[in-house]
Design a protein around this motif. Structure first.
Motif, PDB file in Angstrom:
ATOM      1  N   CYS A 237      10.368  -8.279   7.749  1.00 26.15           N
ATOM      2  CA  CYS A 237       9.634  -9.326   7.030  1.00 26.15           C
ATOM      3  C   CYS A 237       9.353 -10.551   7.895  1.00 26.15           C
ATOM      4  O   CYS A 237       9.027 -11.624   7.374  1.00 26.15           O
ATOM      5  CB  CYS A 237      10.374  -9.737   5.764  1.00 26.15           C
ATOM      6  SG  CYS A 237      12.154  -9.956   5.947  1.00 26.15           S
ATOM      7  N   ARG A 327      11.608  -7.281  -0.299  1.00 29.68           N
ATOM      8  CA  ARG A 327      10.794  -6.585  -1.300  1.00 29.68           C
ATOM      9  C   ARG A 327       9.406  -7.211  -1.407  1.00 29.68           C
ATOM     10  O   ARG A 327       8.401  -6.504  -1.533  1.00 29.68           O
ATOM     11  CB  ARG A 327      11.494  -6.610  -2.668  1.00 29.68           C
ATOM     12  CG  ARG A 327      12.810  -5.859  -2.696  1.00 29.68           C
ATOM     13  CD  ARG A 327      13.226  -5.510  -4.105  1.00 29.68           C
ATOM     14  NE  ARG A 327      13.404  -6.678  -4.951  1.00 29.68           N
ATOM     15  CZ  ARG A 327      14.551  -7.315  -5.128  1.00 29.68           C
ATOM     16  NH1 ARG A 327      15.633  -6.909  -4.488  1.00 29.68           N
ATOM     17  NH2 ARG A 327      14.629  -8.349  -5.931  1.00 29.68           N
ATOM     18  N   ALA A 328       9.359  -8.533  -1.340  1.00 30.24           N
ATOM     19  CA  ALA A 328       8.062  -9.222  -1.434  1.00 30.24           C
ATOM     20  C   ALA A 328       7.180  -8.880  -0.240  1.00 30.24           C
ATOM     21  O   ALA A 328       5.976  -8.633  -0.390  1.00 30.24           O
ATOM     22  CB  ALA A 328       8.290 -10.728  -1.518  1.00 30.24           C
ATOM     23  N   ALA A 329       7.770  -8.853   0.961  1.00 31.79           N
ATOM     24  CA  ALA A 329       6.996  -8.529   2.161  1.00 31.79           C
ATOM     25  C   ALA A 329       6.444  -7.114   2.084  1.00 31.79           C
ATOM     26  O   ALA A 329       5.295  -6.848   2.450  1.00 31.79           O
ATOM     27  CB  ALA A 329       7.876  -8.692   3.407  1.00 31.79           C
ATOM     28  N   ALA A 331       5.833  -5.389  -0.709  1.00 24.23           N
ATOM     29  CA  ALA A 331       4.826  -5.319  -1.773  1.00 24.23           C
ATOM     30  C   ALA A 331       3.473  -5.837  -1.307  1.00 24.23           C
ATOM     31  O   ALA A 331       2.419  -5.301  -1.688  1.00 24.23           O
ATOM     32  CB  ALA A 331       5.300  -6.115  -2.989  1.00 24.23           C
ATOM     33  N   LEU A 332       3.491  -6.850  -0.455  1.00 26.74           N
ATOM     34  CA  LEU A 332       2.236  -7.422   0.047  1.00 26.74           C
ATOM     35  C   LEU A 332       1.497  -6.468   0.969  1.00 26.74           C
ATOM     36  O   LEU A 332       0.291  -6.613   1.181  1.00 26.74           O
ATOM     37  CB  LEU A 332       2.527  -8.732   0.788  1.00 26.74           C
ATOM     38  CG  LEU A 332       2.886  -9.944  -0.077  1.00 26.74           C
ATOM     39  CD1 LEU A 332       3.382 -11.088   0.801  1.00 26.74           C
ATOM     40  CD2 LEU A 332       1.684 -10.390  -0.899  1.00 26.74           C
ATOM     41  N   ASP A 333       2.219  -5.509   1.519  1.00 31.26           N
ATOM     42  CA  ASP A 333       1.637  -4.630   2.534  1.00 31.26           C
ATOM     43  C   ASP A 333       1.808  -3.156   2.153  1.00 31.26           C
ATOM     44  O   ASP A 333       1.939  -2.302   3.012  1.00 31.26           O
ATOM     45  CB  ASP A 333       2.320  -4.918   3.878  1.00 31.26           C
ATOM     46  CG  ASP A 333       1.479  -4.455   5.065  1.00 31.26           C
ATOM     47  OD1 ASP A 333       0.252  -4.390   4.922  1.00 31.26           O
ATOM     48  OD2 ASP A 333       2.068  -4.146   6.116  1.00 31.26           O
ATOM     49  N   TRP A 334       1.812  -2.882   0.852  1.00 31.29           N
ATOM     50  CA  TRP A 334       2.130  -1.531   0.381  1.00 31.29           C
ATOM     51  C   TRP A 334       0.906  -0.614   0.462  1.00 31.29           C
ATOM     52  O   TRP A 334      -0.200  -1.006   0.124  1.00 31.29           O
ATOM     53  CB  TRP A 334       2.631  -1.593  -1.052  1.00 31.29           C
ATOM     54  CG  TRP A 334       3.352  -0.344  -1.485  1.00 31.29           C
ATOM     55  CD1 TRP A 334       2.851   0.679  -2.221  1.00 31.29           C
ATOM     56  CD2 TRP A 334       4.703   0.001  -1.188  1.00 31.29           C
ATOM     57  NE1 TRP A 334       3.809   1.647  -2.411  1.00 31.29           N
ATOM     58  CE2 TRP A 334       4.966   1.262  -1.783  1.00 31.29           C
ATOM     59  CE3 TRP A 334       5.728  -0.623  -0.470  1.00 31.29           C
ATOM     60  CZ2 TRP A 334       6.189   1.900  -1.692  1.00 31.29           C
ATOM     61  CZ3 TRP A 334       6.953   0.019  -0.383  1.00 31.29           C
ATOM     62  CH2 TRP A 334       7.175   1.262  -0.992  1.00 31.29           C
ATOM     63  N   ASP A 340       5.585   0.993   2.713  1.00 29.97           N
ATOM     64  CA  ASP A 340       5.614  -0.135   3.655  1.00 29.97           C
ATOM     65  C   ASP A 340       5.623   0.324   5.109  1.00 29.97           C
ATOM     66  O   ASP A 340       5.667  -0.510   6.025  1.00 29.97           O
ATOM     67  CB  ASP A 340       6.821  -1.041   3.387  1.00 29.97           C
ATOM     68  CG  ASP A 340       8.157  -0.298   3.454  1.00 29.97           C
ATOM     69  OD1 ASP A 340       8.174   0.921   3.200  1.00 29.97           O
ATOM     70  OD2 ASP A 340       9.191  -0.947   3.718  1.00 29.97           O
TER      71      ASP A 340
END
Length: 391
Positions: A237, A327-329, A331-334, A340
């Motif tokens: 991340c 998790r946020a990182a 989700a932004l790049d899924w 990921d």
């Protein structure tokens, strides 16, 4: 015990570090500097010095711990800071780290000791950026090893010092040019860069800023989050630099979804490592699709290591164990197929051959036919990285 704010000043550029510390002593009345000199480790001790704007207040020695000067520093630092806090007269404790000591470990030690770190600063002379990033010598060869087992290089140590700190104290340097300053900006674009002028520190009779209102003092008292700083360094991340091209310095951000062919990437490692002054990021290999791999190169040397699993490889129940920032990182790049998993490599250097570098990277990916063969076929590819990863 008084709540004593602690500022950590790091950096291999010793003159820049000393200028920064002198500026803080002058700018913040009641400030004290604590410094451990690890150059005496060969004699079995670390020398501690405590000084204020008027001179040395106290000196002492700490014995090595497990033949490690840095371990001695860790054990001695917090008790000394607590002693300064208890005396009630110290307004700010400035921890000036020895040349090769990295600020991340020390910031975490101080916070674990119950103290408050309000700022972490790395002092930089822009003219020395490229010489440091290009120096692949071991710290031991440069007389800067913190332990007998210290295998770090000058380049990778300096890179971590530079990239961890949210504040860079940039000293006046007649030898620095626009390329040097641009390189600094591209290597750590989110850092607050604070100029540290030459000459005498704050003069109450002059036109300088008043105490604790100088840009440097304000920056180091602004607050620091150890957990956020650690997350920003984790390859899963990390907030990596963005595309840039100015004053002869370029940053190439290379982002792809398709996995690398292990043999072709391995064969290209030397050329990729030497293509830029600094490169870093995360990547995945077709034969190790569950493993997030960390790329970290400086000084012509590359470190590749496992940084744990990709989140896409974990069962849903395991996600609760993962920090929210991770998790946020993800989700932004899924990606609907790969999750990921991705190639996200960043190369920064003067004179970067962007086109040649992109061609080389692309040639290391699976071909259309290899990609279409699917995961079972990928697992049977030659495990070229097993030796490097000590699998």
């Amino acid at each position: 015990m008084a709540d004593l704010p602690v500022v950590i000043v790091a950096g291999l550029h010793a003159d820049a570090r000393r200028a920064t510390v002198a500026r803080l002593l002058a700018d913040v009345p009641g400030s004290v500097v604590l410094h451990h000199d690890l150059s005496t480790a060969a004699e079995g001790t670390v020398v501690r010095t405590v000084r204020d704007a008027h001179g040395v207040r106290d000196t002492g020695e700490a014995p090595l711990v497990n033949d490690c000067a840095c371990c001695a520093l860790r054990e001695d630092l917090v008790p000394e800071l607590l002693r300064l806090a208890d005396d009630g007269t110290t307004r700010l404790a400035v921890v000036e780290l020895w040349d090769s000591v990295e600020p991340k470990a020390m910031a975490e030690v101080v916070v674990a000791g119950g103290l408050t770190v309000t700022g972490v600063v790395t002092a930089v002379d822009p003219a020395l950026l490229l010489p440091c990033l290009g120096n692949g010598d071991d710290l031991a060869e440069a007389g800067l090893a913190a332990a007998a087992t210290d295998q770090r290089t000058v380049a990778d140590t300096f890179a971590r010092q530079l990239e961890y700190a949210p504040v860079l104290a940039v000293v006046d340097s007649p030898e620095a040019d626009d390329e040097d300053r641009e390189l600094l900006a591209q290597l750590h674009p989110t850092a607050r860069r604070v100029p540290v002028p030459g000459g005498h520190p704050w003069d109450p009779a002059g036109t300088s800023f008043p105490p604790a209102r100088t840009p440097l003092a304000a920056a180091v008292l602004a607050g620091f989050d150890v957990e956020a700083a650690a997350a920003a360094q984790h390859p899963a991340c990390a907030l990596l630099p963005a595309e840039a091209d100015a004053h002869g310095v370029s940053t190439l951000v290379w982002h792809r979804r398709r996995p690398f062919h292990p043999e072709r990437l391995y064969a290209a490692l030397e050329d990729l490592t030497c293509a830029a002054a600094r490169s870093r990021g995360r990547f995945w290999l077709a034969d190790k699709a569950d493993t997030l791999l960390h790329w970290d190169a400086a000084g012509g040397a590359l470190c590749v290591e496992s940084a744990g699993p990709w989140l896409a490889s974990l069962p849903d129940a395991a996600w609760e164990m993962v920090p929210p920032v991770r998790r946020a990182a993800a989700a932004l790049d899924w990606h609907p197929e790969h999750g990921d998993r991705c190639q996200h490599l960043v190369f920064t250097s003067p004179g970067l051959d962007r086109d040649g570098l992109e061609r080389l990277l692309e040639s290391c990916l699976l071909t259309d036919a290899e990609y279409a063969a699917g995961h079972d076929a990928w697992k049977r590819l030659p495990p070229a990285f097993d030796t490097l990863l000590e699998v």
